[in-house]
Write a protein that holds these residues in place. Structure first.
Motif, PDB file in Angstrom:
ATOM      1  N   MET A   1       0.840  -1.195   0.000  1.00 57.81           N
ATOM      2  CA  MET A   1       0.000   0.000   0.000  1.00 57.81           C
ATOM      3  C   MET A   1       0.876   1.246   0.000  1.00 57.81           C
ATOM      4  N   VAL A   2       0.550   2.213  -0.839  1.00 53.68           N
ATOM      5  CA  VAL A   2       1.312   3.447  -0.929  1.00 53.68           C
ATOM      6  C   VAL A   2       1.056   4.302   0.316  1.00 53.68           C
ATOM      7  N   GLU A   3       2.114   4.865   0.854  1.00 60.95           N
ATOM      8  CA  GLU A   3       2.002   5.786   1.984  1.00 60.95           C
ATOM      9  C   GLU A   3       2.585   7.135   1.585  1.00 60.95           C
ATOM     10  N   PHE A   4       1.925   8.204   1.991  1.00 63.86           N
ATOM     11  CA  PHE A   4       2.424   9.545   1.744  1.00 63.86           C
ATOM     12  C   PHE A   4       2.835  10.173   3.080  1.00 63.86           C
ATOM     13  N   VAL A   5       4.011  10.776   3.095  1.00 66.70           N
ATOM     14  CA  VAL A   5       4.536  11.428   4.297  1.00 66.70           C
ATOM     15  C   VAL A   5       4.663  12.918   4.008  1.00 66.70           C
ATOM     16  N   ASP A   6       3.962  13.724   4.783  1.00 58.98           N
ATOM     17  CA  ASP A   6       4.002  15.180   4.620  1.00 58.98           C
ATOM     18  C   ASP A   6       5.276  15.715   5.261  1.00 58.98           C
ATOM     19  N   LEU A   7       6.073  16.441   4.493  1.00 59.73           N
ATOM     20  CA  LEU A   7       7.354  16.965   4.962  1.00 59.73           C
ATOM     21  C   LEU A   7       7.332  18.482   5.088  1.00 59.73           C
ATOM     22  N   THR A   8       6.128  19.056   5.193  1.00 61.22           N
ATOM     23  CA  THR A   8       5.941  20.496   5.078  1.00 61.22           C
ATOM     24  C   THR A   8       5.436  21.100   6.382  1.00 61.22           C
ATOM     25  N   HIS A   9       6.067  22.172   6.825  1.00 60.17           N
ATOM     26  CA  HIS A   9       5.539  22.938   7.947  1.00 60.17           C
ATOM     27  C   HIS A   9       4.259  23.656   7.520  1.00 60.17           C
ATOM     28  N   THR A  10       3.320  23.778   8.444  1.00 66.39           N
ATOM     29  CA  THR A  10       2.071  24.466   8.155  1.00 66.39           C
ATOM     30  C   THR A  10       2.327  25.948   7.904  1.00 66.39           C
ATOM     31  N   PHE A  11       1.767  26.443   6.823  1.00 64.11           N
ATOM     32  CA  PHE A  11       1.908  27.853   6.450  1.00 64.11           C
ATOM     33  C   PHE A  11       0.828  28.632   7.175  1.00 64.11           C
ATOM     34  N   ARG A  12       1.223  29.587   8.034  1.00 63.19           N
ATOM     35  CA  ARG A  12       0.224  30.288   8.828  1.00 63.19           C
ATOM     36  C   ARG A  12       0.627  31.738   9.064  1.00 63.19           C
ATOM     37  N   ASP A  13      -0.341  32.519   9.465  1.00 60.27           N
ATOM     38  CA  ASP A  13      -0.139  33.934   9.756  1.00 60.27           C
ATOM     39  C   ASP A  13       0.917  34.107  10.846  1.00 60.27           C
ATOM     40  N   GLY A  14       1.899  34.996  10.597  1.00 64.08           N
ATOM     41  CA  GLY A  14       2.922  35.255  11.587  1.00 64.08           C
ATOM     42  C   GLY A  14       3.924  34.142  11.771  1.00 64.08           C
ATOM     43  N   MET A  15       4.006  33.240  10.814  1.00 58.25           N
ATOM     44  CA  MET A  15       4.877  32.075  10.939  1.00 58.25           C
ATOM     45  C   MET A  15       6.349  32.478  11.023  1.00 58.25           C
ATOM     46  N   PRO A  16       7.205  31.587  11.577  1.00 57.25           N
ATOM     47  CA  PRO A  16       8.634  31.903  11.644  1.00 57.25           C
ATOM     48  C   PRO A  16       9.231  32.047  10.249  1.00 57.25           C
ATOM     49  N   GLY A  17      10.124  33.001  10.106  1.00 59.61           N
ATOM     50  CA  GLY A  17      10.866  33.180   8.864  1.00 59.61           C
ATOM     51  C   GLY A  17      12.311  33.477   9.185  1.00 59.61           C
ATOM     52  N   PHE A  18      13.093  33.779   8.161  1.00 65.42           N
ATOM     53  CA  PHE A  18      14.480  34.104   8.427  1.00 65.42           C
ATOM     54  C   PHE A  18      14.650  35.605   8.649  1.00 65.42           C
ATOM     55  N   ARG A  19      15.844  35.969   9.058  1.00 65.80           N
ATOM     56  CA  ARG A  19      16.161  37.366   9.319  1.00 65.80           C
ATOM     57  C   ARG A  19      17.384  37.763   8.502  1.00 65.80           C
ATOM     58  N   LEU A  20      17.392  38.985   8.001  1.00 63.70           N
ATOM     59  CA  LEU A  20      18.574  39.554   7.376  1.00 63.70           C
ATOM     60  C   LEU A  20      18.983  40.798   8.162  1.00 63.70           C
ATOM     61  N   HIS A  21      20.242  40.863   8.526  1.00 65.98           N
ATOM     62  CA  HIS A  21      20.728  41.992   9.305  1.00 65.98           C
ATOM     63  C   HIS A  21      20.863  43.230   8.428  1.00 65.98           C
ATOM     64  N   ASP A  22      20.472  44.359   8.971  1.00 63.84           N
ATOM     65  CA  ASP A  22      20.558  45.630   8.273  1.00 63.84           C
ATOM     66  C   ASP A  22      21.808  46.388   8.724  1.00 63.84           C
ATOM     67  N   ALA A  23      22.160  47.421   7.961  1.00 60.27           N
ATOM     68  CA  ALA A  23      23.397  48.161   8.211  1.00 60.27           C
ATOM     69  C   ALA A  23      23.420  48.819   9.588  1.00 60.27           C
ATOM     70  N   ASP A  24      22.241  49.145  10.114  1.00 56.37           N
ATOM     71  CA  ASP A  24      22.196  49.837  11.410  1.00 56.37           C
ATOM     72  C   ASP A  24      22.223  48.883  12.601  1.00 56.37           C
ATOM     73  N   GLY A  25      22.408  47.590  12.318  1.00 62.73           N
ATOM     74  CA  GLY A  25      22.471  46.620  13.398  1.00 62.73           C
ATOM     75  C   GLY A  25      21.145  45.942  13.693  1.00 62.73           C
ATOM     76  N   SER A  26      20.056  46.469  13.147  1.00 60.93           N
ATOM     77  CA  SER A  26      18.751  45.819  13.307  1.00 60.93           C
ATOM     78  C   SER A  26      18.637  44.708  12.253  1.00 60.93           C
ATOM     79  N   TYR A  27      17.472  44.125  12.134  1.00 61.12           N
ATOM     80  CA  TYR A  27      17.281  43.106  11.107  1.00 61.12           C
ATOM     81  C   TYR A  27      15.868  43.184  10.542  1.00 61.12           C
ATOM     82  N   THR A  28      15.732  42.679   9.344  1.00 62.85           N
ATOM     83  CA  THR A  28      14.434  42.575   8.682  1.00 62.85           C
ATOM     84  C   THR A  28      13.895  41.168   8.891  1.00 62.85           C
ATOM     85  N   GLU A  29      12.690  41.068   9.393  1.00 64.63           N
ATOM     86  CA  GLU A  29      12.052  39.784   9.670  1.00 64.63           C
ATOM     87  C   GLU A  29      11.162  39.393   8.493  1.00 64.63           C
TER      88      GLU A  29
END
Length: 226
Positions: A1-29
């Motif tokens: 029997m074929v089995e499917f495995v979901d490898l995906t995080h749930t996409f939701r409002d306010g979900m975690p993302g990456f950050r890039l540091h800005d020149a002033d020492g802060s970062y963009t979320e």
């Protein structure tokens, strides 16, 4: 029997993302915003009260959630998401168990199995880091070394995936994994999850994004067919 495995995080409002540091020492979320564009209550008068529909509005950067990088993500003018053929997005896969590593520990080519032909395969590295999803610990993670990147290219793999926020060490501004893999049309998937379920199993990996032109990366519904 074929089995499917979901490898995906749930996409939701306010979900975690990456950050890039800005020149002033802060970062963009980076994250996603999801809300109704049209509610059932708003829609009902448009149908004379006989029915109603909700329409959702989403705003997000395409490099959030479980997502796929095309060559254009690293190289301007190269193949974008819409130009990827389905045959590039469906591959036989293998999971390499590299759990138990420390944050910012690099793994070498010694983790690859001996005597296994990886040509044309999706090679997924299971750091077990999805257990940290949504926490501060998720932002500091192990990664694949440059020697391992070079070995994967020699092995002629089709795709490399990780269950971390970045396939590269985020302290290394050369970004060798993105630079070397995407130069050879080896696709990259980041923020995978549930790779434990595929240990020692044969499977086919599906990494299908929306067919979006002028788009260099895109969230996907990644899943395995076992």
């Amino acid at each position: 029997m074929v089995e499917f495995v979901d490898l995906t995080h749930t996409f939701r409002d306010g979900m975690p993302g990456f950050r890039l540091h800005d020149a002033d020492g802060s970062y963009t979320e980076y994250t996603a915003a999801i809300e109704p564009f049209l509610t059932h209550e708003d829609a009902r008068p448009k149908f004379d009260g006989r029915c109603s529909f909700e329409i959702t509005e989403m705003q997000f950067q395409t490099s959030v959630g479980t997502y796929l990088d095309s060559p254009a993500h690293r190289y301007a003018g190269e193949k974008d998401i819409a130009e990827l053929d389905l045959s590039e997005l469906i591959n036989e896969g293998i999971v390499i168990d590299v759990r138990g590593r420390d944050p910012y520990e690099a793994i070498s080519e010694s983790v690859l199995p001996a005597g296994v032909d990886l040509s044309g395969m999706a090679v997924l590295f299971n750091f077990g880091w999805d257990s940290h999803w949504g926490t501060a610990d998720y932002r500091e993670y192990p990664y694949i070394s440059e020697s391992l990147i070079d070995r994967l290219l020699v092995e002629n793999v089709a795709l490399v995936g990780v269950d971390t926020i970045n396939i590269d060490d985020d302290r290394n501004l050369d970004r060798p994994a993105h630079t070397k893999l995407l130069a050879e049309d080896v696709l990259i998937v980041e923020n995978l999850c549930q790779l434990d379920a595929l240990s020692d199993r044969a499977f086919r990996l599906y990494t299908i994004p929306i067919k979006a032109t002028d788009t260099v990366a895109m969230p996907i519904r990644a899943f395995a067919e076992c």
